[in-house]
Each structure stands twice: as C-alpha cells, then as structure tokens.
Scaffold this motif. Structure first.
Motif, PDB file in Angstrom:
ATOM      1  N   GLY A 206       0.805  -1.210   0.000  1.00 43.89           N
ATOM      2  CA  GLY A 206       0.000   0.000   0.000  1.00 43.89           C
ATOM      3  C   GLY A 206       0.840   1.262   0.000  1.00 43.89           C
ATOM      4  O   GLY A 206       2.055   1.230  -0.217  1.00 43.89           O
ATOM      5  N   ALA A 207       0.194   2.392   0.273  1.00 46.10           N
ATOM      6  CA  ALA A 207       0.890   3.675   0.330  1.00 46.10           C
ATOM      7  C   ALA A 207       1.623   3.795   1.661  1.00 46.10           C
ATOM      8  O   ALA A 207       1.144   3.335   2.706  1.00 46.10           O
ATOM      9  N   TYR A 208       2.795   4.440   1.634  1.00 49.75           N
ATOM     10  CA  TYR A 208       3.591   4.556   2.853  1.00 49.75           C
ATOM     11  C   TYR A 208       4.361   5.872   2.863  1.00 49.75           C
ATOM     12  O   TYR A 208       4.544   6.523   1.827  1.00 49.75           O
ATOM     13  N   ALA A 209       4.810   6.232   4.056  1.00 49.84           N
ATOM     14  CA  ALA A 209       5.731   7.351   4.262  1.00 49.84           C
ATOM     15  C   ALA A 209       7.011   6.768   4.830  1.00 49.84           C
ATOM     16  O   ALA A 209       6.981   6.013   5.809  1.00 49.84           O
ATOM     17  N   GLU A 210       8.145   7.110   4.215  1.00 41.50           N
ATOM     18  CA  GLU A 210       9.418   6.491   4.579  1.00 41.50           C
ATOM     19  C   GLU A 210      10.364   7.487   5.245  1.00 41.50           C
ATOM     20  O   GLU A 210      10.571   8.596   4.756  1.00 41.50           O
ATOM     21  N   LEU A 211      10.933   7.057   6.363  1.00 42.65           N
ATOM     22  CA  LEU A 211      11.945   7.822   7.074  1.00 42.65           C
ATOM     23  C   LEU A 211      13.204   6.983   7.181  1.00 42.65           C
ATOM     24  O   LEU A 211      13.145   5.793   7.510  1.00 42.65           O
ATOM     25  N   ALA A 212      14.353   7.585   6.901  1.00 45.01           N
ATOM     26  CA  ALA A 212      15.632   6.895   7.032  1.00 45.01           C
ATOM     27  C   ALA A 212      16.178   7.139   8.433  1.00 45.01           C
ATOM     28  O   ALA A 212      16.399   8.287   8.829  1.00 45.01           O
ATOM     29  N   VAL A 213      16.373   6.056   9.188  1.00 39.07           N
ATOM     30  CA  VAL A 213      16.819   6.158  10.584  1.00 39.07           C
ATOM     31  C   VAL A 213      17.849   5.074  10.862  1.00 39.07           C
ATOM     32  O   VAL A 213      17.581   3.888  10.644  1.00 39.07           O
ATOM     33  N   GLY A 214      19.011   5.457  11.351  1.00 35.97           N
ATOM     34  CA  GLY A 214      19.982   4.487  11.828  1.00 35.97           C
ATOM     35  C   GLY A 214      20.462   3.497  10.789  1.00 35.97           C
ATOM     36  O   GLY A 214      20.841   2.377  11.127  1.00 35.97           O
ATOM     37  N   GLY A 215      20.429   3.881   9.508  1.00 41.75           N
ATOM     38  CA  GLY A 215      20.934   3.024   8.456  1.00 41.75           C
ATOM     39  C   GLY A 215      19.896   2.176   7.761  1.00 41.75           C
ATOM     40  O   GLY A 215      20.224   1.435   6.826  1.00 41.75           O
ATOM     41  N   ILE A 216      18.639   2.246   8.201  1.00 45.02           N
ATOM     42  CA  ILE A 216      17.572   1.515   7.518  1.00 45.02           C
ATOM     43  C   ILE A 216      16.419   2.470   7.205  1.00 45.02           C
ATOM     44  O   ILE A 216      16.408   3.630   7.649  1.00 45.02           O
ATOM     45  N   ALA A 217      15.445   1.967   6.456  1.00 44.20           N
ATOM     46  CA  ALA A 217      14.236   2.732   6.158  1.00 44.20           C
ATOM     47  C   ALA A 217      13.085   2.220   7.012  1.00 44.20           C
ATOM     48  O   ALA A 217      12.849   1.010   7.087  1.00 44.20           O
ATOM     49  N   LEU A 218      12.400   3.136   7.671  1.00 42.64           N
ATOM     50  CA  LEU A 218      11.150   2.820   8.358  1.00 42.64           C
ATOM     51  C   LEU A 218      10.006   3.284   7.463  1.00 42.64           C
ATOM     52  O   LEU A 218       9.920   4.471   7.144  1.00 42.64           O
ATOM     53  N   CYS A 219       9.164   2.345   7.061  1.00 47.73           N
ATOM     54  CA  CYS A 219       8.043   2.656   6.173  1.00 47.73           C
ATOM     55  C   CYS A 219       6.744   2.529   6.959  1.00 47.73           C
ATOM     56  O   CYS A 219       6.417   1.443   7.446  1.00 47.73           O
ATOM     57  N   PHE A 220       6.026   3.638   7.087  1.00 51.43           N
ATOM     58  CA  PHE A 220       4.804   3.681   7.883  1.00 51.43           C
ATOM     59  C   PHE A 220       3.588   3.584   6.959  1.00 51.43           C
ATOM     60  O   PHE A 220       3.457   4.359   6.014  1.00 51.43           O
ATOM     61  N   TYR A 221       2.719   2.642   7.275  1.00 49.47           N
ATOM     62  CA  TYR A 221       1.510   2.396   6.504  1.00 49.47           C
ATOM     63  C   TYR A 221       0.288   2.644   7.378  1.00 49.47           C
ATOM     64  O   TYR A 221       0.264   2.242   8.546  1.00 49.47           O
ATOM     65  N   GLU A 222      -0.715   3.289   6.813  1.00 51.46           N
ATOM     66  CA  GLU A 222      -1.972   3.496   7.532  1.00 51.46           C
ATOM     67  C   GLU A 222      -2.674   2.152   7.657  1.00 51.46           C
ATOM     68  O   GLU A 222      -2.902   1.463   6.659  1.00 51.46           O
ATOM     69  N   ALA A 223      -3.009   1.774   8.883  1.00 51.75           N
ATOM     70  CA  ALA A 223      -3.626   0.470   9.133  1.00 51.75           C
ATOM     71  C   ALA A 223      -5.140   0.562   9.004  1.00 51.75           C
ATOM     72  O   ALA A 223      -5.881   0.306   9.942  1.00 51.75           O
ATOM     73  N   ASP A 224      -5.611   0.930   7.795  1.00 48.37           N
ATOM     74  CA  ASP A 224      -7.037   1.127   7.620  1.00 48.37           C
ATOM     75  C   ASP A 224      -7.804  -0.183   7.549  1.00 48.37           C
ATOM     76  O   ASP A 224      -9.005  -0.229   7.822  1.00 48.37           O
ATOM     77  N   HIS A 225      -7.124  -1.278   7.177  1.00 46.09           N
ATOM     78  CA  HIS A 225      -7.811  -2.556   7.079  1.00 46.09           C
ATOM     79  C   HIS A 225      -7.461  -3.489   8.233  1.00 46.09           C
ATOM     80  O   HIS A 225      -7.989  -4.581   8.335  1.00 46.09           O
ATOM     81  N   ARG A 226      -6.549  -3.067   9.105  1.00 45.44           N
ATOM     82  CA  ARG A 226      -6.149  -3.889  10.237  1.00 45.44           C
ATOM     83  C   ARG A 226      -5.786  -2.983  11.398  1.00 45.44           C
ATOM     84  O   ARG A 226      -4.809  -2.240  11.328  1.00 45.44           O
ATOM     85  N   PRO A 227      -6.582  -2.985  12.463  1.00 50.33           N
ATOM     86  CA  PRO A 227      -6.310  -2.076  13.586  1.00 50.33           C
ATOM     87  C   PRO A 227      -5.090  -2.524  14.391  1.00 50.33           C
ATOM     88  O   PRO A 227      -5.202  -3.146  15.438  1.00 50.33           O
ATOM     89  N   SER A 228      -3.903  -2.197  13.892  1.00 52.19           N
ATOM     90  CA  SER A 228      -2.675  -2.639  14.539  1.00 52.19           C
ATOM     91  C   SER A 228      -1.622  -1.541  14.456  1.00 52.19           C
ATOM     92  O   SER A 228      -1.647  -0.709  13.551  1.00 52.19           O
ATOM     93  N   THR A 229      -0.706  -1.545  15.414  1.00 50.30           N
ATOM     94  CA  THR A 229       0.440  -0.625  15.362  1.00 50.30           C
ATOM     95  C   THR A 229       1.745  -1.413  15.380  1.00 50.30           C
ATOM     96  O   THR A 229       2.790  -0.868  15.710  1.00 50.30           O
ATOM     97  N   ARG A 230       1.692  -2.668  15.006  1.00 51.16           N
ATOM     98  CA  ARG A 230       2.869  -3.517  15.030  1.00 51.16           C
ATOM     99  C   ARG A 230       3.641  -3.427  13.716  1.00 51.16           C
ATOM    100  O   ARG A 230       3.056  -3.186  12.667  1.00 51.16           O
ATOM    101  N   PRO A 231       4.955  -3.647  13.756  1.00 50.05           N
ATOM    102  CA  PRO A 231       5.670  -3.886  12.502  1.00 50.05           C
ATOM    103  C   PRO A 231       5.073  -5.126  11.829  1.00 50.05           C
ATOM    104  O   PRO A 231       4.592  -6.037  12.518  1.00 50.05           O
ATOM    105  N   PHE A 232       5.096  -5.173  10.519  1.00 50.50           N
ATOM    106  CA  PHE A 232       4.523  -6.333   9.834  1.00 50.50           C
ATOM    107  C   PHE A 232       5.369  -6.828   8.671  1.00 50.50           C
ATOM    108  O   PHE A 232       5.123  -7.915   8.138  1.00 50.50           O
ATOM    109  N   LEU A 233       6.384  -6.056   8.258  1.00 51.35           N
ATOM    110  CA  LEU A 233       7.145  -6.389   7.064  1.00 51.35           C
ATOM    111  C   LEU A 233       8.624  -6.104   7.291  1.00 51.35           C
ATOM    112  O   LEU A 233       8.988  -5.046   7.805  1.00 51.35           O
ATOM    113  N   CYS A 234       9.472  -7.054   6.907  1.00 52.07           N
ATOM    114  CA  CYS A 234      10.923  -6.876   7.001  1.00 52.07           C
ATOM    115  C   CYS A 234      11.531  -7.195   5.646  1.00 52.07           C
ATOM    116  O   CYS A 234      11.277  -8.267   5.091  1.00 52.07           O
TER     117      CYS A 234
END
Length: 257
Positions: A206-234
C-alpha cells in the motif's frame, strides 16, 4: 541523535522452529539463550552492520507478566493478538545522552534498565535498555534503545561468522510498520530523531511514508484494514534469489541487491 539500527523482535511461540525454517532457506541462525528474570528465550539471525532478527518466545508466562520490563509487557500484550513482529531497537554507545535528548525534545524516558543472558559458551552478555513513555493514545508505538556491554568492535569480531549466509551476503534494509494515525506517527518520529520530511511511495503493501533512521528505512503504513500498530514487514537485500517468506505472523521480503 547518533544511533544505529540494532534489531527487530519477532514474537513467536517457538523461536527454535523459526530458526530451523530460516536455516532451511539458506540463512545462518543460532539459538540465543534464556532471560530468566523475564520468562523469555530467543533465537537469532544476524546481518551486516550488527543488525539482527530476534525470535523471542515466552517460556514462563507468570514471570513475563510480572517482571515489569516495558518490552516484555508489550510482548505479553501482543501475544493476545498472535505471533508476529512486535518491536525494534536502535543501538547507541551513550544511552545517557539519548535519555537527555529525549527529555529535551519533550519525551519521557524510562530507564535505562539492565538486561543480560548467558550464551551457550558461558559468556554472559549484558546491556542497558531505554524506553519512551507511551503518550500515543494507541496510534503508533515508539522504538526502544539499547547499549551493549561490549563495544561494536568486540561484537563485530564475535558475530562476523554469523553474518555469512548460504543464500548470499545480506542486509536488513527496511521495516514496514502499521499506524492508526500516519501524520501523528511521522511527526513524532521526526521530532524523536531530528529527521527531514518523509519520502512517500507505494508498494505491494500500500501507500507509505518512509523515514531513514539508523541506516535503515522505516516505512509507515496506515492500518485502515487492520487495527494494529505492530511492525509487519521486514525487507532483506543482497541475496542470490528473491522470495517472500511468511512465518509466524511476520512477512520477510528477500530480494537481490
């Protein structure tokens, strides 16, 4: 704030089974050890730049529920939802300076708190952990910070053999994270790490916003279909082949450089 990505935590009922599965796919993985004061145990898979995946299981539920460590509290809560990624940590060589940075930027640090376990070879590993008081109203979750008892040079020498995988040279490159309030999560992480505006994109998740932190990318996705705040993808890059691995509630995307 000078930090490096350290590890991604994957909560699973049987860490040893995740380890075996990764070995069958061509990765090097090891048994970690037990954390008696937390009621947990783990297995590990290491990558370049001292990054690693920690598969962690709860062996003693009563100890886990009462130990008072914020990370273990999170694992106990996540267990009600099921297996899957739970948290991630950034490494620092000056955890006191990180705590001071948090305070200056309006966050409330918790800790540092001690941690330790004994390796199979008898060496006792020690570390300190720093958490952030949750003021998110459940919209997203903060990472935590870790300082190891041994320096990076010592750990690099000890862990170097574990960073070689039959499947190819590898690096943990990005993590996908669900949030219930994308703008608020991005604003908080930018303030936390002093980051510029994110890069926006879209992929199979889906659509995401990416921030580069500590040598990796953190990609944040709106959990509109799953009410969760957990990481889900590596995402793991540098392998000789491309594949998608689904294991114990977590998704790993393995790709070429």
């Amino acid at each position: 704030m000078n930090v490096a990505f350290d590890h991604l935590i994957h909560l699973t009922e049987r860490p040893e089974q995740a380890k075996t599965a990764f070995e069958q796919w061509g990765f090097t993985a090891i048994h970690g050890g037990r954390h008696p004061s937390w009621g947990t145990y783990n297995a590990l898979c290491c990558f370049e730049h001292l990054r690693y995946i920690e598969w962690i299981g709860i062996a003693d539920e009563q100890t886990a529920k009462t130990c008072g460590n914020p990370l273990i509290d999170q694992l106990v809560a996540d267990r009600q939802e099921g297996n899957g990624f739970s948290q991630f940590a950034f490494r620092t060589n000056n955890i006191g300076a990180v705590a001071a940075h948090l305070k200056r930027n309006g966050f409330t640090p918790i800790g540092p708190l001690p941690g330790s376990r004994e390796r199979d070879d008898g060496k006792r590993l020690t570390w300190s952990m720093l958490f952030i008081e949750d003021d998110t109203d459940g919209a997203f979750r903060y990472p935590f910070f870790i300082q190891w008892g041994d320096g990076d040079d010592v750990r690099m020498n000890e862990l170097a053999p574990l960073m070689h995988h039959r499947i190819g040279a590898s690096s943990l490159s990005s993590i996908g994270v669900y949030t219930l309030d994308l703008r608020r999560a991005i604003d908080a992480y930018r303030r936390l790490f002093g980051l510029p505006v994110p890069r926006f994109g879209r992929d199979e998740a889906g659509a995401y916003a990416e921030l580069a932190v500590g040598g990796i990318a953190l990609c944040f996705y709106e959990a509109d279909h799953r009410p969760s705040t957990r990481p889900f993808l590596c995402r793991l890059v540098g392998m000789q082949e491309q594949r998608r691995i689904e294991i114990d509630g977590g998704t790993y995307i393995v790709s070429r450089p």
